[in-house]
Design a protein around this motif. Structure first.
Motif, PDB file in Angstrom:
ATOM      1  N   TYR A 136       0.812  -1.219   0.000  1.00 14.10           N
ATOM      2  CA  TYR A 136       0.000   0.000   0.000  1.00 14.10           C
ATOM      3  C   TYR A 136       0.850   1.275   0.000  1.00 14.10           C
ATOM      4  CZ  TYR A 136      -4.069  -2.914   1.098  1.00 14.10           C
ATOM      5  OH  TYR A 136      -5.061  -3.855   1.055  1.00 14.10           O
ATOM      6  N   ARG A 171      -2.961  -4.699  -7.789  1.00 13.66           N
ATOM      7  CA  ARG A 171      -3.643  -5.992  -7.812  1.00 13.66           C
ATOM      8  C   ARG A 171      -3.574  -6.579  -9.238  1.00 13.66           C
ATOM      9  NH1 ARG A 171      -7.984  -7.656 -11.007  1.00 13.66           N
ATOM     10  NH2 ARG A 171      -8.956  -5.630 -10.700  1.00 13.66           N
ATOM     11  N   SER A 204      -6.469 -11.337 -12.697  1.00 17.58           N
ATOM     12  CA  SER A 204      -6.902 -12.310 -11.687  1.00 17.58           C
ATOM     13  C   SER A 204      -8.140 -13.098 -12.131  1.00 17.58           C
ATOM     14  CB  SER A 204      -7.134 -11.637 -10.333  1.00 17.58           C
ATOM     15  OG  SER A 204      -8.085 -10.601 -10.423  1.00 17.58           O
ATOM     16  N   ASN A 205      -9.081 -12.438 -12.794  1.00 20.50           N
ATOM     17  CA  ASN A 205     -10.272 -13.176 -13.262  1.00 20.50           C
ATOM     18  C   ASN A 205      -9.902 -14.202 -14.329  1.00 20.50           C
ATOM     19  OD1 ASN A 205     -12.470 -12.005 -11.754  1.00 20.50           O
ATOM     20  ND2 ASN A 205     -12.156 -10.129 -12.931  1.00 20.50           N
ATOM     21  N   GLU A 244      -9.616 -21.077  -4.655  1.00 19.99           N
ATOM     22  CA  GLU A 244      -9.071 -20.021  -3.795  1.00 19.99           C
ATOM     23  C   GLU A 244      -8.053 -20.577  -2.809  1.00 19.99           C
ATOM     24  OE1 GLU A 244      -9.621 -16.866  -4.497  1.00 19.99           O
ATOM     25  OE2 GLU A 244     -10.917 -17.611  -6.105  1.00 19.99           O
ATOM     26  N   ARG A 299      -9.115 -14.692   2.842  1.00 20.76           N
ATOM     27  CA  ARG A 299      -8.742 -13.348   2.393  1.00 20.76           C
ATOM     28  C   ARG A 299      -7.295 -13.355   1.899  1.00 20.76           C
ATOM     29  NH1 ARG A 299     -10.336  -9.631   7.085  1.00 20.76           N
ATOM     30  NH2 ARG A 299     -12.378  -9.322   6.141  1.00 20.76           N
ATOM     31  N   HIS A 300      -6.989 -14.288   1.014  1.00 18.34           N
ATOM     32  CA  HIS A 300      -5.605 -14.446   0.602  1.00 18.34           C
ATOM     33  C   HIS A 300      -5.151 -13.323  -0.331  1.00 18.34           C
ATOM     34  CE1 HIS A 300      -6.324 -15.655  -3.572  1.00 18.34           C
ATOM     35  NE2 HIS A 300      -7.354 -16.344  -3.134  1.00 18.34           N
ATOM     36  N   GLY A 357      -1.882 -10.201  -5.034  1.00 18.64           N
ATOM     37  CA  GLY A 357      -1.352  -8.934  -4.560  1.00 18.64           C
ATOM     38  C   GLY A 357      -2.412  -8.120  -3.846  1.00 18.64           C
ATOM     39  N   LEU A 358      -1.988  -6.970  -3.375  1.00 17.23           N
ATOM     40  CA  LEU A 358      -2.858  -6.065  -2.636  1.00 17.23           C
ATOM     41  C   LEU A 358      -2.623  -4.654  -3.133  1.00 17.23           C
ATOM     42  CD1 LEU A 358      -2.155  -7.452   0.951  1.00 17.23           C
ATOM     43  CD2 LEU A 358      -4.315  -7.679  -0.298  1.00 17.23           C
ATOM     44  N   GLY A 359      -3.662  -3.825  -3.015  1.00 10.91           N
ATOM     45  CA  GLY A 359      -3.494  -2.423  -3.377  1.00 10.91           C
ATOM     46  C   GLY A 359      -3.616  -2.175  -4.868  1.00 10.91           C
ATOM     47  N   ARG A 360      -3.083  -1.037  -5.291  1.00 16.16           N
ATOM     48  CA  ARG A 360      -3.354  -0.565  -6.653  1.00 16.16           C
ATOM     49  C   ARG A 360      -2.733  -1.448  -7.736  1.00 16.16           C
ATOM     50  NH1 ARG A 360      -2.620   4.873  -6.503  1.00 16.16           N
ATOM     51  NH2 ARG A 360      -2.343   4.868  -4.273  1.00 16.16           N
TER      52      ARG A 360
END
Lengths: 72, 402
Positions: free
Chosen positions: B62, B351, B355-356, B281, B341-342, B346-349
């Motif tokens: 982040y 991501r 992913s789909n 998941e 909530r894996h 990644g996390l944040g902008r």
């Protein structure tokens, strides 16, 4: 407070478009053209979908979703 | 995989993500570091840091003030004057920083939403069936090289509009970019030049005859009334190719590796197709393939660590996914783990844009495999090999079919 009255909300500043909420509870969330999520309508959760709403909260990697009890 | 570097002595002070020990089984290494020091340091690659807790990995993901994405593959070669400068970087938008990052990411996002990805599902399913049909009559095969690796290559090639026959060329480029990170800076520059030349050929062909694919889309896209620079188009094509292939190949292979070793899970998933969504998941959590990286943007003290501008920092989302402070029994694969909530994408902008797409490919690949081969096991556990570096997955996976 009426039992079972909850409101779900997606924080637009936190949502990054993982689409997990839409995947686990498609009735409660809408995606925009960029794939960013928001709650359907006013976010009030029908009684039968409370568990689905909790799943959305607990599967959001960004912790962008809140579920709060609504006071009548 | 082999490494040209000396073996690691102490993972807390001398780690190396190309070490064979990391490739073979990084989880005990991260578990140990989580106890000893949540941020490890190594002098290798000119100075590299490694946080291993979910909390620290999130904090860095982040924080775009202290960490830049200008380069996201740790190697001996840092971005130099020949490279596109920040905030664009070599492969926008993964190498871009805000606010520019957001502008070019928005341009790409619509193509990766559930609708367009669902449209690729029939192609993907048919492809999986063809690959499996070609194994007819065999009692053993390599699930990594006979099956998993072909799926994302062919899907991305279709997405970008490249010749389907070029799949082998892609696989070589990808190995060079992601795994041969211990090459010298000169060797690495030559690899990237060759890749650029390939992309330039594709760009020229698409410019001459536009078609309905992502390459033509990028050539026609405009930001603020201006077409994208050719370096930008090339960088994004390179990114989509590299990010879309090795990663998903690794995820499919790791899931099949797990199922080959766990007959209970294998039978359950074959018999209860409704479990597939949570199982996908859970495989992504437990065997997340991708470790990202950042460069430190400016000197600062990070939880007692003296980070210097230009230091590398590995961002191991797979380690975050095994953090016991966030996940119950993190080393246990539970196919029905409903609360997950894996951070595999990644996390944040930053991501993962795809992913789909990755989820669809993983789900379809497992569904089709299990429909044809519900019963299989490792032919020789010692023969399984894993890629090292920042994308980890099985590269040799011999299985015996029943």
């Amino acid at each position: 407070m009426t039992a079972g009255t909850f409101r779900v909300h997606v924080d637009q500043d936190k949502c990054q478009g993982h689409n997990r909420c839409y995947s686990v509870s498609p009735d409660l969330f809408d995606l925009d053209e960029l794939g960013m999520s928001s709650e359907v309508g006013d976010g009030l959760v029908p009684a039968g979908l409370i568990e689905a709403a909790r799943l959305a909260v607990d599967n959001c990697p960004e912790q962008a979703i809140s579920l709060t009890a609504v006071r009548p | 995989m082999t490494s040209r570097h000396p073996p690691v002595n102490d993972w807390a002070t001398d780690f190396d993500h190309t070490d064979p020990g990391w490739a073979a089984d990084p989880y005990p290494i991260w578990a140990d570091l989580r106890q000893r020091c949540p941020v490890a340091h190594s002098e290798r690659y000119g100075g590299t840091w490694l946080p291993v807790t979910h909390e620290l990995v999130s904090e860095i993901a982040y924080d775009t003030e202290h960490f830049t994405s200008r380069s996201i593959v740790v190697s001996e070669r840092r971005p130099g004057p020949d490279d596109l400068p920040a905030p664009i970087g070599l492969s926008p938008p993964i190498t871009s920083d805000p606010p520019y990052h957001g502008i070019i990411r928005k341009m790409l996002l619509p193509a990766f939403t559930p609708g367009p990805i669902a449209a690729l599902e029939p192609f993907t399913r048919e492809l999986c069936r063809e690959l499996l049909a070609a194994t007819e009559g065999r009692t053993a095969l390599d699930a990594a090289t006979d099956y998993a690796q072909h799926i994302p290559v062919r899907v991305i090639v279709r997405f970008l509009g490249f010749p389907q026959d070029d799949a082998d060329i892609f696989r070589r480029f990808i190995r060079q970019v992601l795994e041969d990170v211990d090459q010298s800076a000169d060797e690495r520059r030559d690899t990237l030049k060759e890749l650029d030349a390939y992309m330039d050929t594709q760009i020229a062909e698409h410019a001459a005859s536009p078609r309905d694919d992502l390459t033509s889309f990028l050539l026609e896209a405009e930001i603020g009334g201006q077409k994208l620079a050719i370096e930008h188009v090339r960088g994004t094509m390179t990114l989509l190719m590299i990010a879309g292939i090795d990663t998903t190949w690794s995820a499919i292979g790791a899931a099949l590796w797990h199922l080959a070793r766990h007959p209970g899970d294998r039978r359950r998933l074959a018999e209860e197709p409704a479990l597939m969504d949570t199982a996908v998941e859970e495989f992504l959590r437990a065997y997340a393939p991708v470790t990202m990286a950042r460069l430190v943007a400016k000197d600062f003290d990070f939880h007692g660590c003296p980070l210097k501008e230009g230091d590398w920092l590995l961002l191991p989302f797979p380690a975050a996914n095994r953090d016991p402070s966030v996940f119950d029994d993190p080393d246990v694969v539970r196919l029905d783990r409903a609360r997950n909530r894996h951070a595999a994408f990644g996390l944040g902008r930053h991501r993962c844009l795809g992913s789909n797409l990755a989820r669809m490919e993983l789900r379809v690949a497992l569904q089709e495999w299990l429909a044809r081969y519900p019963d299989f096991e490792l032919a020789d556990p010692a023969a399984v090999t894993w890629s090292g570096g920042q994308v980890r997955g099985p590269r040799t996976l011999p299985v015996r079919l029943r």
